[in-house]
Design an enzyme around this catalytic site. Structure first.
Site, PDB file in Angstrom:
ATOM      1  N   GLU A 125       0.561  -1.248  -0.331  1.00  0.00           N
ATOM      2  CA  GLU A 125      -0.189   0.180  -0.025  1.00  0.00           C
ATOM      3  C   GLU A 125       0.329   1.251  -0.046  1.00  0.00           C
ATOM      4  O   GLU A 125       0.516   1.786   0.894  1.00  0.00           O
ATOM      5  CB  GLU A 125      -1.160   0.314   0.770  1.00  0.00           C
ATOM      6  CG  GLU A 125      -1.662  -1.187   1.387  1.00  0.00           C
ATOM      7  CD  GLU A 125      -2.787  -1.779   2.364  1.00  0.00           C
ATOM      8  OE1 GLU A 125      -3.076  -0.429   3.277  1.00  0.00           O
ATOM      9  OE2 GLU A 125      -3.502  -2.718   2.723  1.00  0.00           O
ATOM     10  N   ASN A 166       2.092  -5.146  -3.287  1.00  0.00           N
ATOM     11  CA  ASN A 166       0.043  -5.701  -2.544  1.00  0.00           C
ATOM     12  C   ASN A 166       0.306  -4.194  -2.586  1.00  0.00           C
ATOM     13  O   ASN A 166       0.156  -3.168  -1.808  1.00  0.00           O
ATOM     14  CB  ASN A 166       0.181  -6.530  -1.131  1.00  0.00           C
ATOM     15  CG  ASN A 166      -0.795  -7.051  -0.993  1.00  0.00           C
ATOM     16  OD1 ASN A 166      -1.077  -7.838  -2.724  1.00  0.00           O
ATOM     17  ND2 ASN A 166      -0.975  -7.383   0.163  1.00  0.00           N
ATOM     18  N   HIS A 202     -10.417  -6.021  -2.100  1.00  0.00           N
ATOM     19  CA  HIS A 202     -11.806  -5.997  -1.093  1.00  0.00           C
ATOM     20  C   HIS A 202     -12.614  -5.311  -1.930  1.00  0.00           C
ATOM     21  O   HIS A 202     -12.568  -4.013  -2.147  1.00  0.00           O
ATOM     22  CB  HIS A 202     -10.746  -4.635   0.281  1.00  0.00           C
ATOM     23  CG  HIS A 202     -10.173  -5.707   0.972  1.00  0.00           C
ATOM     24  ND1 HIS A 202     -10.228  -7.158   2.253  1.00  0.00           N
ATOM     25  CD2 HIS A 202      -8.453  -5.421   1.254  1.00  0.00           C
ATOM     26  CE1 HIS A 202      -9.485  -7.295   1.978  1.00  0.00           C
ATOM     27  NE2 HIS A 202      -8.299  -6.741   1.724  1.00  0.00           N
ATOM     28  N   GLU A 239      -6.058 -11.174  -0.931  1.00  0.00           N
ATOM     29  CA  GLU A 239      -7.681 -10.447   0.439  1.00  0.00           C
ATOM     30  C   GLU A 239      -8.547 -10.582   0.041  1.00  0.00           C
ATOM     31  O   GLU A 239      -9.752  -9.012   0.597  1.00  0.00           O
ATOM     32  CB  GLU A 239      -6.456  -9.542   0.625  1.00  0.00           C
ATOM     33  CG  GLU A 239      -5.069  -9.820   1.354  1.00  0.00           C
ATOM     34  CD  GLU A 239      -4.700  -8.355   1.818  1.00  0.00           C
ATOM     35  OE1 GLU A 239      -5.634  -7.146   2.586  1.00  0.00           O
ATOM     36  OE2 GLU A 239      -3.741  -7.990   2.224  1.00  0.00           O
ATOM     37  N   ASP A 241     -12.510 -10.162  -0.292  1.00  0.00           N
ATOM     38  CA  ASP A 241     -13.557 -10.354   0.602  1.00  0.00           C
ATOM     39  C   ASP A 241     -14.625  -9.519   0.163  1.00  0.00           C
ATOM     40  O   ASP A 241     -14.306  -8.306  -0.833  1.00  0.00           O
ATOM     41  CB  ASP A 241     -13.763  -9.964   1.959  1.00  0.00           C
ATOM     42  CG  ASP A 241     -12.416  -9.148   2.330  1.00  0.00           C
ATOM     43  OD1 ASP A 241     -12.565  -8.015   2.031  1.00  0.00           O
ATOM     44  OD2 ASP A 241     -12.174  -9.160   3.687  1.00  0.00           O
TER      45      ASP A 241
HETATM   46  O1  9MR Z   1      -6.897  -8.260   8.568  1.00  0.00           O
HETATM   47  C1  9MR Z   1      -6.462  -7.675   9.726  1.00  0.00           C
HETATM   48  C2  9MR Z   1      -6.921  -7.204  10.809  1.00  0.00           C
HETATM   49  O2  9MR Z   1      -7.136  -8.252  11.235  1.00  0.00           O
HETATM   50  C3  9MR Z   1      -6.220  -5.818  10.544  1.00  0.00           C
HETATM   51  O3  9MR Z   1      -6.638  -5.805  12.151  1.00  0.00           O
HETATM   52  C4  9MR Z   1      -5.500  -4.481  10.246  1.00  0.00           C
HETATM   53  C5  9MR Z   1      -5.171  -3.601  10.289  1.00  0.00           C
HETATM   54  O4  9MR Z   1      -5.310  -2.616   9.789  1.00  0.00           O
HETATM   55  O5  9MR Z   1      -6.131  -5.096   9.169  1.00  0.00           O
HETATM   56  C6  9MR Z   1      -6.073  -6.698   8.386  1.00  0.00           C
HETATM   57  O6  9MR Z   1      -5.232  -6.769   7.350  1.00  0.00           O
HETATM   58  C7  9MR Z   1      -4.815  -6.133   6.364  1.00  0.00           C
HETATM   59  C8  9MR Z   1      -3.994  -6.517   5.337  1.00  0.00           C
HETATM   60  O7  9MR Z   1      -3.087  -6.600   6.429  1.00  0.00           O
HETATM   61  C9  9MR Z   1      -3.827  -5.132   4.270  1.00  0.00           C
HETATM   62  N1  9MR Z   1      -4.690  -4.778   3.870  1.00  0.00           N
HETATM   63  C10 9MR Z   1      -6.073  -4.462   4.028  1.00  0.00           C
HETATM   64  C11 9MR Z   1      -6.148  -5.606   5.416  1.00  0.00           C
HETATM   65  C12 9MR Z   1      -7.882  -5.299   6.072  1.00  0.00           C
HETATM   66  O8  9MR Z   1      -7.858  -3.808   6.419  1.00  0.00           O
END
Ligand code: 9MR
Length: 321
Positions: A125, A166, A202, A239, A241
């Site tokens: 990101e 990513n 997402h 990732e 969803d």
């Molecule tokens: O799924 C992850 C969640 O448990 C954490 O609290 C969160 C913190 O930002 O991160 C989530 O995963 C992220 C991933 O590492 C990177 N892309 C976005 C995902 C959703 O926020």
């Protein structure tokens, strides 16, 4: 997926087996899941909470689970502005010091799991929605060179791992997608190697308060993937969803299945799309409702670990390929 020449269907991994035997059973079923991405345990705040103070207990458990169960391992993530240990920003380090901090972090973390991470999300990101650089501590201190440097350090630490960039909202094939493809050239211009771009996936079934554009058409998804694969790197939806405004209705769940089908079809139609990773198994354990109030029901199994229409949409796309 394997019969169709792809590597895997994967999931985010959070290891909560004491509480969730049904989740464990799905992840341990090789007919369902072939790869895992530790959801949080490899992030900077988890593995280097203080400068030079590395803590690997939880991360080791995730890595060992993957290897013991023959799941291929996507490691996530070395350099990210979020879930970053606070000391990295608070130190107000100069350019040379922050490069050294980044090098030491990457060497120690990627070095520890050398030969075990099949894929590493090296940088996560780095861009804003308009395609400009995100003003992270890494960009502000080191400039754009932080990105190629991170890839160079990762290649030195684990030469056999595939190295990925990513990001989210790359699926819409807009300016962020185009600028992300340009990052491939930037990394190479420094003599560093990049093997893949992860499109997080997402997405939303319908317009929600946090995202107005539902999952793009198949044509747009395919074009977005080609922006990267035309430059000779692999892609994966890393990732996935596809969330909605809750509560879910039968109509929305059907529409979600159609959209999952479209996303997976776009991967099946690109030879360099290696597979898909879902950001969790069940709607019971998803980051969405915690982050976006009133949104959820985004995964392929419901709160009771029953398969949703979305599961069928994924399966159909694989069968039809
Ligand atoms: O799924 C992850 C969640 O448990 C954490 O609290 C969160 C913190 O930002 O991160 C989530 O995963 C992220 C991933 O590492 C990177 N892309 C976005 C995902 C959703 O926020």
């Amino acid at each position: 997926m394997k019969a169709k020449g792809k590597s895997h269907v994967g999931t985010a991994l959070a290891l909560r087996w004491g509480d969730e035997p049904l989740e464990e059973a799905i992840i341990r079923n090789p007919l369902e899941i072939g790869a895992v991405t530790p959801e949080n345990s490899l992030k900077w705040e988890s593995v280097e909470p203080g400068r030079g103070n590395f803590t690997f207990e939880v991360a080791d458990a995730h890595v060992n689970f993957a290897l013991e169960h023959d799941l291929s391992l996507r490691c996530h993530t070395l350099v990210w502005h979020s879930q970053l240990a606070p000391w990295v920003e608070a130190g107000n380090y100069d350019n040379a010091t922050l490069i050294e901090i980044m090098r030491s972090h990457i060497y120690t973390v990627a070095g520890r799991y050398k030969g075990r991470c099949k894929h590493w999300d090296v940088v996560n990101e780095a861009l804003e929605e308009d395609g400009s650089w995100r003003e992270s501590v890494f960009y502000k201190t080191i400039g754009e060179a932080f990105l190629p440097l991170a890839f160079k350090f990762a290649a030195e630490a684990d030469p056999d791992a595939k190295l990925w960039y990513n990001d989210y909202n790359l699926e819409y094939d807009e300016v962020k997608t185009i600028e992300t493809a340009n990052l491939i050239d930037l990394i190479r211009s420094y003599g560093a190697r990049i093997d893949g771009v992860g499109l997080q996936g997402h997405l939303v079934v319908e317009s929600t308060p946090t995202q107005s554009n539902p999952t793009p058409s198949l044509e747009v998804l395919e074009s977005a993937l080609r922006r990267f694969t035309d430059k000779g790197v692999d892609v994966e939806y890393t990732e996935i969803d596809i969330r909605m405004n809750t509560p879910a209705t039968p109509e929305k769940l059907e529409e979600q299945a159609t959209q999952y089908n479209r996303v997976v079809t776009s991967c099946m139609n690109n030879d360099r799309c290696i597979g898909i990773t879902l950001w969790g198994i069940s709607d019971k354990h998803s980051w969405i409702p915690y982050t976006f109030e009133g949104e959820g029901a985004a995964l392929a199994w419901d709160e009771n670990f029953q398969k949703k229409p979305a599961y069928g949409g994924i399966l159909q796309a694989i069968h039809d390929a």
